[in-house]
Design an enzyme around this catalytic site. Structure first.
Site, PDB file in Angstrom:
ATOM      1  CB  SER A 174      57.196  70.706  54.983  1.00 13.00           C
ATOM      2  OG  SER A 174      58.174  71.586  55.465  1.00 13.00           O
TER       3      SER A 174
ATOM      4  CE1 TYR B 221      57.721  72.310  48.946  1.00 15.72           C
ATOM      5  CE2 TYR B 221      58.311  73.426  51.006  1.00 15.72           C
ATOM      6  CZ  TYR B 221      58.206  72.263  50.253  1.00 15.72           C
ATOM      7  OH  TYR B 221      58.556  71.051  50.811  1.00 15.72           O
TER       8      TYR B 221
ATOM      9  CE  LYS C 255      55.498  69.706  50.491  1.00  9.28           C
ATOM     10  NZ  LYS C 255      55.365  68.508  49.652  1.00  9.28           N
TER      11      LYS C 255
HETATM   12  P1  NAD Z   1      63.312  65.968  45.142  1.00  9.56           P
HETATM   13  O1  NAD Z   1      63.115  67.123  44.232  1.00  9.56           O
HETATM   14  O2  NAD Z   1      64.665  65.381  45.245  1.00  9.56           O
HETATM   15  O3  NAD Z   1      62.293  64.788  44.771  1.00  9.56           O
HETATM   16  C1  NAD Z   1      61.033  65.043  44.181  1.00  9.56           C
HETATM   17  C2  NAD Z   1      60.955  64.152  42.956  1.00  9.56           C
HETATM   18  O4  NAD Z   1      59.666  64.329  42.355  1.00  9.56           O
HETATM   19  C3  NAD Z   1      61.988  64.509  41.880  1.00  9.56           C
HETATM   20  O5  NAD Z   1      62.656  63.330  41.463  1.00  9.56           O
HETATM   21  C4  NAD Z   1      61.162  65.098  40.736  1.00  9.56           C
HETATM   22  O6  NAD Z   1      61.728  64.802  39.471  1.00  9.56           O
HETATM   23  C5  NAD Z   1      59.824  64.425  40.947  1.00  9.56           C
HETATM   24  N1  NAD Z   1      58.649  65.164  40.477  1.00  9.56           N
HETATM   25  C6  NAD Z   1      58.294  66.452  40.735  1.00  9.56           C
HETATM   26  N2  NAD Z   1      57.104  66.729  40.176  1.00  9.56           N
HETATM   27  C7  NAD Z   1      56.698  65.591  39.559  1.00  9.56           C
HETATM   28  C8  NAD Z   1      55.539  65.236  38.817  1.00  9.56           C
HETATM   29  N3  NAD Z   1      54.550  66.109  38.558  1.00  9.56           N
HETATM   30  N4  NAD Z   1      55.437  63.973  38.323  1.00  9.56           N
HETATM   31  C9  NAD Z   1      56.437  63.062  38.548  1.00  9.56           C
HETATM   32  N5  NAD Z   1      57.546  63.350  39.240  1.00  9.56           N
HETATM   33  C10 NAD Z   1      57.670  64.602  39.754  1.00  9.56           C
HETATM   34  O7  NAD Z   1      62.772  66.411  46.583  1.00  9.56           O
HETATM   35  P2  NAD Z   1      62.917  65.688  47.997  1.00  9.56           P
HETATM   36  O8  NAD Z   1      63.825  66.495  48.845  1.00  9.56           O
HETATM   37  O9  NAD Z   1      63.158  64.255  47.815  1.00  9.56           O
HETATM   38  O10 NAD Z   1      61.445  65.930  48.548  1.00  9.56           O
HETATM   39  C11 NAD Z   1      60.431  64.947  48.433  1.00  9.56           C
HETATM   40  C12 NAD Z   1      59.152  65.501  49.027  1.00  9.56           C
HETATM   41  O11 NAD Z   1      59.389  65.859  50.380  1.00  9.56           O
HETATM   42  C13 NAD Z   1      58.607  66.745  48.343  1.00  9.56           C
HETATM   43  O12 NAD Z   1      57.199  66.672  48.353  1.00  9.56           O
HETATM   44  C14 NAD Z   1      59.083  67.847  49.247  1.00  9.56           C
HETATM   45  O13 NAD Z   1      58.261  68.993  49.151  1.00  9.56           O
HETATM   46  C15 NAD Z   1      58.981  67.195  50.607  1.00  9.56           C
HETATM   47  N6  NAD Z   1      59.840  67.795  51.620  1.00  9.56           N
HETATM   48  C16 NAD Z   1      61.169  67.907  51.396  1.00  9.56           C
HETATM   49  C17 NAD Z   1      61.977  68.487  52.362  1.00  9.56           C
HETATM   50  C18 NAD Z   1      63.458  68.660  52.123  1.00  9.56           C
HETATM   51  O14 NAD Z   1      64.085  69.445  52.829  1.00  9.56           O
HETATM   52  N7  NAD Z   1      64.075  67.940  51.189  1.00  9.56           N
HETATM   53  C19 NAD Z   1      61.414  68.961  53.563  1.00  9.56           C
HETATM   54  C20 NAD Z   1      60.045  68.816  53.771  1.00  9.56           C
HETATM   55  C21 NAD Z   1      59.253  68.230  52.792  1.00  9.56           C
END
Ligand code: NAD
Ligand code: UDP
Length: 354
Positions: free
Chosen positions: A130, A155, A159
């Site tokens: 991120s 959080y 990362k």
């Molecule tokens: P999201 O919560 O929609 O997707 C994450 C998925 O992982 C969910 O479906 C959740 O059920 C699953 N999950 C969490 N822990 C788990 C585990 N231990 N075992 C199995 N499944 C698990 O989030 P997103 O927005 O799709 O983000 C995806 C990734 O991108 C994450 O790592 C997040 O930190 C990163 N990210 C997101 C953003 C954003 O703004 N959305 C920005 C930067 C980075």
């Protein structure tokens, strides 16, 4: 056809990436514990691609389950999305965040290394990082060379720690006798800027549990009357209109970046290696500009008020995306107007179907 394990593939970015990988000729395999998603997303993916992806409901910290999936599905590469992502909650419950985000990464890496030891090709491992790792940077736009700043919340720290883990694993492989690792790792951290929008089909999108923390999911719910008016967190930042500036990227473009990274990793011959790429548009948009664009493209008013700054927010954050363009051959194609229109159609669909 290569089988790619998508951890967190039922989530927001993961589900769009499953679609993009399928369209690019890969076979995605999902593991997700549905802690922040819903199994109905599989119907949405099947609606778009005509294929229901292989899905394992389970936790990435479960190494036995991972071993079973790697063997059964003959996994050739990984995209690791699974993590908790709510900044505020991470401040309240740091152990929950360190446990899930770090232990899941470690288990998936261990299973990848065990499984890939017998394979012939490089093993791509793409990680969701991120822009938060840059913190309050001294210069804009942010390049991959911009120094990271200490994280301001657990959080963000997960990362930074995860990037360091990937760096250490790859460098240990580089130092070791290459024969120890029949299949070297090609780790890639993609530093996402602000993903927004939904698939243009409105079959998949963002469905946050509870009150959304992020701007666009809250904005669309406020516009539809499901939430109180949006609060703009501060209008006294040193920006042209006083509101915070971010680099908003359509989630479909972001999904495509994973495909480009996967293709790039498979094409390299000098692994083990670790690469970092900014994944944004290179353009900054203020909160007020974003509201105005939403109102223009949808014709719907966004009720809003001005509030105090949110602790930990930076004034401005946008990417220099030259490296991803030059090396991955990837660049964002959609406009913010596209993304906001798609987010709105998705929101309306939630209204009529939930
Ligand atoms: P999201 O919560 O929609 O997707 C994450 C998925 O992982 C969910 O479906 C959740 O059920 C699953 N999950 C969490 N822990 C788990 C585990 N231990 N075992 C199995 N499944 C698990 O989030 P997103 O927005 O799709 O983000 C995806 C990734 O991108 C994450 O790592 C997040 O930190 C990163 N990210 C997101 C953003 C954003 O703004 N959305 C920005 C930067 C980075
Ligand atoms: N923001 C806002 N009201 C909200 C949510 C966010 O004004 O209800 C602002 C926030 O201060 C920031 C921008 O919108 O300037 C993007 O915030 P978001 O939480 O979506 O992403 P991040 O802060 O992680 O970049």
């Amino acid at each position: 056809m290569q089988n790619i394990l998508i951890t967190g593939g039922a989530g927001y970015i993961g589900s769009h990436t499953v679609v993009a990988l399928h369209e690019a000729g890969f076979r995605p395999v999902i593991i997700d514990n549905l802690s922040n998603s819903d199994a109905r997303v599989l119907d949405g993916i099947a609606h778009i691609t005509g294929t229901r992806p292989s899905f394992y409901r389970g936790d990435c910290r479960d190494i036995d389950l991972l071993r079973k999936i790697f063997t059964q599905e003959d996994i050739a590469g990984v995209i690791h999305f699974a993590a908790y992502k709510a900044v505020g909650e991470s401040v309240q419950e740091p152990l929950k965040y360190y446990d899930n985000n770090i232990n899941a990464l470690l288990r998936v890496l261990i299973a990848s290394q065990e499984h890939s030891a017998g394979q012939e090709h490089v093993f791509p491992f793409i990680f969701s990082s991120s822009a938060t790792v840059y913190g309050e940077a001294d210069t804009m736009p942010l390049t991959e060379e911009t120094p990271r700043k200490p994280a301001t919340n657990p959080y963000g720290n997960t990362k930074a720690i995860a990037e360091d883990i990937l760096h250490d694993v790859v460098h240990a492989q580089r130092r070791a006798n290459a024969s120890l690792y029949a299949t070297p790792l090609h780790a890639i951290a993609l530093r996402y800027f602000n993903p927004i929008g939904a698939h243009p089909s409105a079959a998949i999108g963002e469905n946050p549990h509870g009150r959304p923390e992020n701007l666009v999911p809250y904005l669309v719910q406020a516009a539809s009357g499901r939430r109180e008016p949006l609060t703009i967190y501060g209008n006294d930042y040193p920006t042209p209109d006083g509101t915070g500036v971010r680099d908003y990227i359509h989630v479909v473009d972001l999904a495509e970046a994973h495909v480009a990274a996967m293709q790039y990793a498979f094409a390299q011959t000098d692994a083990p290696r670790f690469d970092i790429f900014n994944i944004g548009t290179g353009r900054g948009t203020s909160v007020k500009e974003l509201i105005a664009t939403f109102e223009e493209v949808t014709g719907v008013n966004v009720p809003h008020t001005i509030g105090a700054r949110r602790p930990g927010d930076v004034a401005v954050c946008y990417a220099d995306t030259t490296k991803a363009a030059d090396i991955l051959g990837w660049r964002a194609r959609c406009s913010i107007a596209d993304a906001l229109r798609d987010a709105w159609v998705w929101e309306q669909r939630q209204h009529t179907t939930s």
